[in-house]
Design a protein around this motif. Structure first.
Motif, mmCIF file in Angstrom:
data_model
loop_
_atom_site.group_PDB
_atom_site.id
_atom_site.type_symbol
_atom_site.label_atom_id
_atom_site.label_comp_id
_atom_site.label_asym_id
_atom_site.label_seq_id
_atom_site.Cartn_x
_atom_site.Cartn_y
_atom_site.Cartn_z
ATOM 1 N N GLU A 1 0.826 -1.208 0.000
ATOM 2 C CA GLU A 1 0.000 0.000 0.000
ATOM 3 C C GLU A 1 0.867 1.268 0.000
ATOM 4 O O GLU A 1 0.547 2.249 -0.683
ATOM 5 C CB GLU A 1 -0.914 0.002 1.232
ATOM 6 C CG GLU A 1 -1.895 -1.151 1.302
ATOM 7 C CD GLU A 1 -3.033 -1.010 0.315
ATOM 8 O OE1 GLU A 1 -3.416 0.141 0.044
ATOM 9 O OE2 GLU A 1 -3.519 -2.040 -0.185
ATOM 10 N N LYS A 2 1.941 1.240 0.761
ATOM 11 C CA LYS A 2 2.812 2.408 0.895
ATOM 12 C C LYS A 2 3.570 2.705 -0.398
ATOM 13 O O LYS A 2 3.721 3.867 -0.796
ATOM 14 C CB LYS A 2 3.794 2.199 2.042
ATOM 15 C CG LYS A 2 4.801 3.334 2.218
ATOM 16 C CD LYS A 2 5.772 3.029 3.344
ATOM 17 C CE LYS A 2 6.823 4.134 3.480
ATOM 18 N NZ LYS A 2 7.810 3.828 4.554
ATOM 19 N N ASN A 3 4.047 1.659 -1.072
ATOM 20 C CA ASN A 3 4.959 1.854 -2.204
ATOM 21 C C ASN A 3 4.311 1.705 -3.570
ATOM 22 O O ASN A 3 4.957 1.966 -4.593
ATOM 23 C CB ASN A 3 6.122 0.860 -2.093
ATOM 24 C CG ASN A 3 6.988 1.122 -0.877
ATOM 25 O OD1 ASN A 3 7.727 2.103 -0.832
ATOM 26 N ND2 ASN A 3 6.895 0.254 0.127
ATOM 27 N N ALA A 4 3.047 1.310 -3.614
ATOM 28 C CA ALA A 4 2.382 1.094 -4.900
ATOM 29 C C ALA A 4 2.394 2.328 -5.801
ATOM 30 O O ALA A 4 2.662 2.196 -7.006
ATOM 31 C CB ALA A 4 0.957 0.590 -4.678
ATOM 32 N N PRO A 5 2.103 3.544 -5.304
ATOM 33 C CA PRO A 5 2.128 4.703 -6.214
ATOM 34 C C PRO A 5 3.461 4.902 -6.914
ATOM 35 O O PRO A 5 3.500 5.170 -8.126
ATOM 36 C CB PRO A 5 1.796 5.876 -5.278
ATOM 37 C CG PRO A 5 1.013 5.265 -4.159
ATOM 38 C CD PRO A 5 1.624 3.919 -3.949
ATOM 39 N N GLU A 6 4.565 4.767 -6.177
ATOM 40 C CA GLU A 6 5.886 4.910 -6.792
ATOM 41 C C GLU A 6 6.136 3.791 -7.800
ATOM 42 O O GLU A 6 6.661 4.035 -8.901
ATOM 43 C CB GLU A 6 6.972 4.888 -5.715
ATOM 44 C CG GLU A 6 8.380 5.008 -6.280
ATOM 45 C CD GLU A 6 9.470 4.810 -5.236
ATOM 46 O OE1 GLU A 6 10.663 4.979 -5.591
ATOM 47 O OE2 GLU A 6 9.136 4.477 -4.084
ATOM 48 N N MET A 7 5.765 2.566 -7.450
ATOM 49 C CA MET A 7 5.961 1.429 -8.345
ATOM 50 C C MET A 7 5.190 1.610 -9.641
ATOM 51 O O MET A 7 5.716 1.378 -10.742
ATOM 52 C CB MET A 7 5.540 0.135 -7.638
ATOM 53 C CG MET A 7 6.387 -0.219 -6.419
ATOM 54 S SD MET A 7 5.630 -1.507 -5.397
ATOM 55 C CE MET A 7 5.703 -2.921 -6.496
ATOM 56 N N ILE A 8 3.932 2.046 -9.530
ATOM 57 C CA ILE A 8 3.101 2.247 -10.714
ATOM 58 C C ILE A 8 3.708 3.311 -11.622
ATOM 59 O O ILE A 8 3.759 3.150 -12.848
ATOM 60 C CB ILE A 8 1.666 2.622 -10.303
ATOM 61 C CG1 ILE A 8 0.968 1.402 -9.676
ATOM 62 C CG2 ILE A 8 0.864 3.143 -11.490
ATOM 63 C CD1 ILE A 8 -0.352 1.716 -9.013
ATOM 64 N N GLN A 9 4.183 4.400 -11.016
ATOM 65 C CA GLN A 9 4.798 5.468 -11.811
ATOM 66 C C GLN A 9 6.027 4.961 -12.554
ATOM 67 O O GLN A 9 6.225 5.274 -13.737
ATOM 68 C CB GLN A 9 5.176 6.635 -10.899
ATOM 69 C CG GLN A 9 5.737 7.837 -11.643
ATOM 70 C CD GLN A 9 6.066 8.988 -10.708
ATOM 71 O OE1 GLN A 9 6.090 8.838 -9.491
ATOM 72 N NE2 GLN A 9 6.341 10.150 -11.278
ATOM 73 N N ILE A 10 6.867 4.175 -11.882
ATOM 74 C CA ILE A 10 8.078 3.642 -12.500
ATOM 75 C C ILE A 10 7.730 2.677 -13.629
ATOM 76 O O ILE A 10 8.318 2.724 -14.723
ATOM 77 C CB ILE A 10 8.964 2.948 -11.447
ATOM 78 C CG1 ILE A 10 9.555 3.988 -10.481
ATOM 79 C CG2 ILE A 10 10.086 2.149 -12.107
ATOM 80 C CD1 ILE A 10 10.276 3.384 -9.290
#
Length: 325
Positions: free
Chosen positions: A131-140
């Motif tokens: 949940e914490k890192n999904a936004p960064e992962m999706i952007q990458i």
């Protein structure tokens, strides 16, 4: 050592060096656009951890008329983390461990590639990490897929001179797109596909067309509807293109080529007609040329999924570079 033996030795050494050099080169990644591999054991995948991954990485793409997932997900158990499983551009490895950890490894197995390692002591720890890192992962991942699409498109491009001379920009548009309409400040290119077509619009408007301190959505809708009324219509009279009112467009502020940019995603329709589809609109604030430079992509494909069609258009638009005065 005679001359023949010496030449044989040199040739053998060169062949060995070339073979060794080729073995040292990273493997090239493969796989369809917008597809990720999730390496996770079945007992974790078939539960709340798998639900968390699916909710984040297979959530509906915004701006499309029908629900389509952000990414296609292929799940494999951890024992299969080898061979072709490691050739995809985006890999998420999830497992239980003695410590909570999130790491990003670039080009770990192949090139270009992003491998995300998520581990946790408990299921709750793993879910919190996702949940914490999904936004960064999706952007990458999205950026990686855009770059891959740009690479594929760049293998065969249309002549850029006409566009460059008219709009003072460079943009990489692949062959297959043809000019449909050209006016002094407007250009329409289209590519026919099975069951529909993809279109790119390029146009420029006066600098004050968008009130950046006012209602941006209303300004952009008014702007694109005025262009639709002028240049884009169906076969029958009074069937000009409009922004569909039933679905409110999504607006994002960003920077492109160092300039303030408004990115709008929504759906279009033809007035008094049945045709409709999604669009993506980039309005670039360009004070150097005292203009609003607009690049828009839209598709008509009533019987097809549209996520990857719109992804191609976005990748094309993002190659634009404004020529310095």
């Amino acid at each position: 050592m005679n001359k023949a033996h010496f030449l044989f030795f040199i040739v053998s050494l060169l062949l060995f060096s070339c073979k060794k050099g080729n073995e040292d080169l990273p493997r090239k990644t493969t796989g369809k656009i917008n597809t990720i591999s999730v390496i996770i054991d079945d007992q974790l995948w078939n539960g709340d951890i798998g639900d968390s991954i699916r909710n984040k990485f297979a959530s509906p793409v915004i701006g499309l008329p029908q629900e389509e997932p952000l990414f296609n997900i292929n799940q494999y158990p951890t024992k299969l983390l080898e061979g072709f499983m490691t050739d995809t551009r985006a890999i998420i490895v999830v497992k239980k461990s003695e410590e909570n950890k999130f790491e990003i490894h670039k080009d770990q197995y192949a090139f270009p590639q992003n491998v995300f390692h998520i581990s946790g002591k408990t299921r709750a720890d793993i879910i919190n990490c996702i949940e914490k890192n999904a936004p960064e992962m999706i952007q990458i991942i999205k950026q990686g897929e855009i770059i891959e699409t740009e690479r594929i498109n760049s293998q065969s491009l249309i002549d850029p001179k006409i566009i460059a001379n008219k709009f003072h920009i460079s943009i990489q548009i692949p062959t297959g797109y043809v000019y449909v309409l050209q006016k002094s400040n407007f250009m329409w290119l289209k590519k026919e596909i099975i069951g529909g077509n993809n279109s790119i619009l390029i146009y420029q408007l006066p600098f004050n067309t968008i009130n950046r301190r006012g209602d941006l959505i209303s300004c952009i809708v008014k702007m694109r509807d005025s262009i639709g009324k002028l240049y884009i219509s169906g076969k029958e009279p009074n069937t000009n293109m409009l922004t569909e009112e039933a679905y409110a467009p999504y607006l994002f502020k960003s920077k492109h080529d160092g300039k303030e940019t408004f990115e709008t995603k929504g759906t279009w329709q033809l007035n008094n007609d049945f045709m409709s589809g999604p669009f993506i609109n980039y309005a670039i604030i360009d004070p150097d040329y005292n203009r609003i430079l607009v690049l828009e992509g839209f598709c008509y494909a009533p019987s097809k999924d549209k996520r990857d069609l719109m992804h191609e258009l976005e990748a094309i638009i993002k190659t634009v570079v404004i020529t310095k005065r």
